[in-house]
Scaffold this motif. Sequence first.
Motif, PDB file in Angstrom:
ATOM      1  N   ILE A 194      62.570  71.377 -57.341  1.00 52.79           N
ATOM      2  CA  ILE A 194      62.628  72.192 -56.121  1.00 52.79           C
ATOM      3  C   ILE A 194      61.663  71.636 -55.079  1.00 52.79           C
ATOM      4  O   ILE A 194      61.920  71.656 -53.876  1.00 52.79           O
ATOM      5  N   ALA A 195      60.545  71.135 -55.541  1.00 52.02           N
ATOM      6  CA  ALA A 195      59.581  70.503 -54.649  1.00 52.02           C
ATOM      7  C   ALA A 195      58.984  69.307 -55.375  1.00 52.02           C
ATOM      8  O   ALA A 195      58.965  69.253 -56.605  1.00 52.02           O
ATOM      9  N   GLU A 196      58.519  68.344 -54.587  1.00 51.82           N
ATOM     10  CA  GLU A 196      57.963  67.126 -55.162  1.00 51.82           C
ATOM     11  C   GLU A 196      56.443  67.118 -55.096  1.00 51.82           C
ATOM     12  O   GLU A 196      55.825  67.911 -54.376  1.00 51.82           O
ATOM     13  N   LEU A 197      55.871  66.220 -55.866  1.00 51.70           N
ATOM     14  CA  LEU A 197      54.442  65.957 -55.738  1.00 51.70           C
ATOM     15  C   LEU A 197      54.204  65.187 -54.449  1.00 51.70           C
ATOM     16  O   LEU A 197      55.128  64.636 -53.856  1.00 51.70           O
ATOM     17  N   SER A 198      52.963  65.131 -54.020  1.00 54.40           N
ATOM     18  CA  SER A 198      52.632  64.366 -52.824  1.00 54.40           C
ATOM     19  C   SER A 198      52.957  62.899 -53.041  1.00 54.40           C
ATOM     20  O   SER A 198      52.672  62.344 -54.101  1.00 54.40           O
ATOM     21  N   PHE A 199      53.593  62.264 -52.050  1.00 56.52           N
ATOM     22  CA  PHE A 199      53.840  60.826 -52.163  1.00 56.52           C
ATOM     23  C   PHE A 199      52.970  60.057 -51.188  1.00 56.52           C
ATOM     24  O   PHE A 199      53.325  58.987 -50.707  1.00 56.52           O
ATOM     25  N   ALA A 200      51.796  60.631 -50.884  1.00 53.94           N
ATOM     26  CA  ALA A 200      50.855  59.964 -49.989  1.00 53.94           C
ATOM     27  C   ALA A 200      49.655  59.448 -50.782  1.00 53.94           C
ATOM     28  O   ALA A 200      49.282  59.992 -51.815  1.00 53.94           O
ATOM     29  N   GLU A 201      49.063  58.389 -50.255  1.00 53.34           N
ATOM     30  CA  GLU A 201      47.846  57.832 -50.825  1.00 53.34           C
ATOM     31  C   GLU A 201      47.033  57.213 -49.689  1.00 53.34           C
ATOM     32  O   GLU A 201      47.604  56.782 -48.685  1.00 53.34           O
ATOM     33  N   TYR A 202      45.738  57.201 -49.859  1.00 57.25           N
ATOM     34  CA  TYR A 202      44.903  56.557 -48.839  1.00 57.25           C
ATOM     35  C   TYR A 202      44.569  55.139 -49.295  1.00 57.25           C
ATOM     36  O   TYR A 202      44.129  54.923 -50.425  1.00 57.25           O
ATOM     37  N   TYR A 203      44.794  54.171 -48.402  1.00 59.53           N
ATOM     38  CA  TYR A 203      44.510  52.768 -48.709  1.00 59.53           C
ATOM     39  C   TYR A 203      43.500  52.219 -47.701  1.00 59.53           C
ATOM     40  O   TYR A 203      43.540  52.566 -46.509  1.00 59.53           O
ATOM     41  N   ASP A 204      42.668  51.325 -48.183  1.00 65.49           N
ATOM     42  CA  ASP A 204      41.642  50.759 -47.300  1.00 65.49           C
ATOM     43  C   ASP A 204      42.225  49.855 -46.216  1.00 65.49           C
ATOM     44  O   ASP A 204      41.589  49.608 -45.198  1.00 65.49           O
ATOM     45  N   ASP A 205      43.440  49.328 -46.435  1.00 65.82           N
ATOM     46  CA  ASP A 205      43.990  48.396 -45.443  1.00 65.82           C
ATOM     47  C   ASP A 205      44.891  49.053 -44.407  1.00 65.82           C
ATOM     48  O   ASP A 205      45.000  48.570 -43.275  1.00 65.82           O
ATOM     49  N   GLU A 252      37.478  64.268 -43.057  1.00 69.86           N
ATOM     50  CA  GLU A 252      38.895  64.334 -43.435  1.00 69.86           C
ATOM     51  C   GLU A 252      39.167  63.485 -44.671  1.00 69.86           C
ATOM     52  O   GLU A 252      39.944  63.880 -45.545  1.00 69.86           O
ATOM     53  N   LEU A 253      38.524  62.317 -44.746  1.00 68.44           N
ATOM     54  CA  LEU A 253      38.728  61.447 -45.904  1.00 68.44           C
ATOM     55  C   LEU A 253      38.191  62.114 -47.171  1.00 68.44           C
ATOM     56  O   LEU A 253      38.854  62.094 -48.220  1.00 68.44           O
ATOM     57  N   ASN A 254      37.008  62.716 -47.068  1.00 70.05           N
ATOM     58  CA  ASN A 254      36.448  63.413 -48.237  1.00 70.05           C
ATOM     59  C   ASN A 254      37.338  64.571 -48.674  1.00 70.05           C
ATOM     60  O   ASN A 254      37.551  64.798 -49.870  1.00 70.05           O
ATOM     61  N   LYS A 255      37.860  65.293 -47.672  1.00 68.16           N
ATOM     62  CA  LYS A 255      38.740  66.424 -47.984  1.00 68.16           C
ATOM     63  C   LYS A 255      39.989  65.918 -48.723  1.00 68.16           C
ATOM     64  O   LYS A 255      40.426  66.518 -49.707  1.00 68.16           O
ATOM     65  N   TYR A 256      40.523  64.809 -48.225  1.00 70.19           N
ATOM     66  CA  TYR A 256      41.722  64.259 -48.858  1.00 70.19           C
ATOM     67  C   TYR A 256      41.427  63.777 -50.278  1.00 70.19           C
ATOM     68  O   TYR A 256      42.168  64.078 -51.225  1.00 70.19           O
ATOM     69  N   GLN A 257      40.328  63.023 -50.427  1.00 76.01           N
ATOM     70  CA  GLN A 257      40.001  62.471 -51.757  1.00 76.01           C
ATOM     71  C   GLN A 257      39.706  63.586 -52.763  1.00 76.01           C
ATOM     72  O   GLN A 257      40.002  63.452 -53.948  1.00 76.01           O
ATOM     73  N   THR A 302      41.054  66.546 -52.850  1.00 73.95           N
ATOM     74  CA  THR A 302      42.215  67.397 -53.158  1.00 73.95           C
ATOM     75  C   THR A 302      43.435  66.622 -53.643  1.00 73.95           C
ATOM     76  O   THR A 302      44.404  67.221 -54.100  1.00 73.95           O
ATOM     77  N   LYS A 303      43.398  65.293 -53.548  1.00 74.57           N
ATOM     78  CA  LYS A 303      44.625  64.540 -53.861  1.00 74.57           C
ATOM     79  C   LYS A 303      45.008  64.640 -55.342  1.00 74.57           C
ATOM     80  O   LYS A 303      46.194  64.552 -55.682  1.00 74.57           O
ATOM     81  N   PHE A 304      44.023  64.840 -56.230  1.00 73.89           N
ATOM     82  CA  PHE A 304      44.375  65.005 -57.646  1.00 73.89           C
ATOM     83  C   PHE A 304      45.308  66.201 -57.818  1.00 73.89           C
ATOM     84  O   PHE A 304      46.274  66.160 -58.589  1.00 73.89           O
ATOM     85  N   LEU A 305      45.017  67.266 -57.081  1.00 75.70           N
ATOM     86  CA  LEU A 305      45.848  68.468 -57.185  1.00 75.70           C
ATOM     87  C   LEU A 305      47.228  68.247 -56.578  1.00 75.70           C
ATOM     88  O   LEU A 305      48.252  68.593 -57.166  1.00 75.70           O
ATOM     89  N   THR A 306      47.277  67.652 -55.363  1.00 75.77           N
ATOM     90  CA  THR A 306      48.557  67.493 -54.674  1.00 75.77           C
ATOM     91  C   THR A 306      49.435  66.411 -55.298  1.00 75.77           C
ATOM     92  O   THR A 306      50.654  66.435 -55.135  1.00 75.77           O
ATOM     93  N   GLN A 307      48.811  65.448 -56.001  1.00 74.95           N
ATOM     94  CA  GLN A 307      49.601  64.383 -56.618  1.00 74.95           C
ATOM     95  C   GLN A 307      50.013  64.704 -58.055  1.00 74.95           C
ATOM     96  O   GLN A 307      50.764  63.946 -58.667  1.00 74.95           O
ATOM     97  N   ASN A 308      49.499  65.837 -58.595  1.00 72.38           N
ATOM     98  CA  ASN A 308      49.815  66.181 -59.983  1.00 72.38           C
ATOM     99  C   ASN A 308      50.397  67.577 -60.163  1.00 72.38           C
ATOM    100  O   ASN A 308      50.936  67.876 -61.227  1.00 72.38           O
ATOM    101  N   PHE A 309      50.300  68.431 -59.125  1.00 76.82           N
ATOM    102  CA  PHE A 309      50.804  69.799 -59.230  1.00 76.82           C
ATOM    103  C   PHE A 309      51.616  70.131 -57.983  1.00 76.82           C
ATOM    104  O   PHE A 309      51.088  70.115 -56.861  1.00 76.82           O
ATOM    105  N   THR A 310      52.882  70.432 -58.175  1.00 76.36           N
ATOM    106  CA  THR A 310      53.739  70.726 -57.020  1.00 76.36           C
ATOM    107  C   THR A 310      53.262  71.959 -56.261  1.00 76.36           C
ATOM    108  O   THR A 310      53.403  72.047 -55.043  1.00 76.36           O
ATOM    109  N   PHE A 311      52.683  72.923 -56.993  1.00 80.35           N
ATOM    110  CA  PHE A 311      52.236  74.156 -56.337  1.00 80.35           C
ATOM    111  C   PHE A 311      51.201  73.849 -55.251  1.00 80.35           C
ATOM    112  O   PHE A 311      51.289  74.367 -54.134  1.00 80.35           O
TER     113      PHE A 311
END
Length: 341
Positions: A30-41, A191-196, A198-207
């Motif tokens: 019904i919903a997907e995991l996050s398909f975003a990632e932060y890259y240094d380049d 913003e980068l710290n906020k993303y880093q 929380t990304k474990f949650l958004t990339q592993n739990f659809t909720f």
Amino acid sequence: MRFVKKFLILLFSFLGTLFFCELFISSAKIAELSFAEYYDDIGKGLLKSREFVNFNEGFSILSTNEYRFVGDVVSKSKPKNTIRVALIGDSFVQGAQMFERHTLSRIMEDNLRLKSPNKVVEVLNFGRAGFNVGHMYAYQKLLIEDFEPDYFIYFLSKEDLVSDYSFPPLLPRTDIINDSLSISINVETSELNKYQNTKFLTQNFTFFNILNACRYKVNQGETGGILFGKFYSKPQIKIIESEHVFEFDPITSKIFENLSKNTIIINSNASILPIKVEEKCVENGLLYWDMTYCFDELQKSGIIFNEWKATNKLGHWNQYCHQKLGIEIANKLNHLLDESD
């Protein structure tokens, strides 16, 4: 003690409900995991070599390659006797609303190969949701040019002409420093710290990814429209309405002056871009293709280019629009290739 017992029962009941909801949502796709990632380049980008299932205006399955853009695996170095075309744009070009075989990039590629069987043509889809022209140019410099495209095709709407980086954060950006263009990945530490964090949650739990998507909708000012539907009138912001008030954003103007001569500018909406855009293209030796006739012809045949009947929504280009634009642009490009032979 009795209070603690009730509290623990409530807590475990809540966590249990959350677990079964997560299990159901992820299993039913019904919903997907996050398909975003932060890259240094390149800053925030798409996950590499992943397949995603989407329910939005339409239903789609699409995949990314190892270089983090939608499409099949390609070699980074352009093979000999190959013509490469890079499509650069926003979510309309990315086409996450439909199957990959129905997207503009794939239709263009199929038609170019059909019309010129003696040529090897690759059309690479570098569309990214949330991009404006400032993001697109930075993306070109940081990633796209490594693939040695013969043509860069920018898809721009009126709103894309403003290089506004207020939201979303962490995307690549273009600025002017000392009268020259400067490319960066917009690292705002908070913003980068906020993303880093929380990304474990958004990339592993659809909720949690759903909650993050809600945050995005709130930041985009879409809450009122979702809650109140047709009774809500969204405030109009940053819309360039008429010719006499249009002035180029300084960053956008500078970008146009620095685009290479193998760049083609295409309007990506049914509305004609301000005449100054075409004039700017001519002034800097860029090709400008007005494709508004495609939208007009679709409308005359009874097709609304952004109508999704199955979900009763208006939004991105639908399959008919991708098909029409893909064929028409392939025709123009094929003519250009014949002229250059």
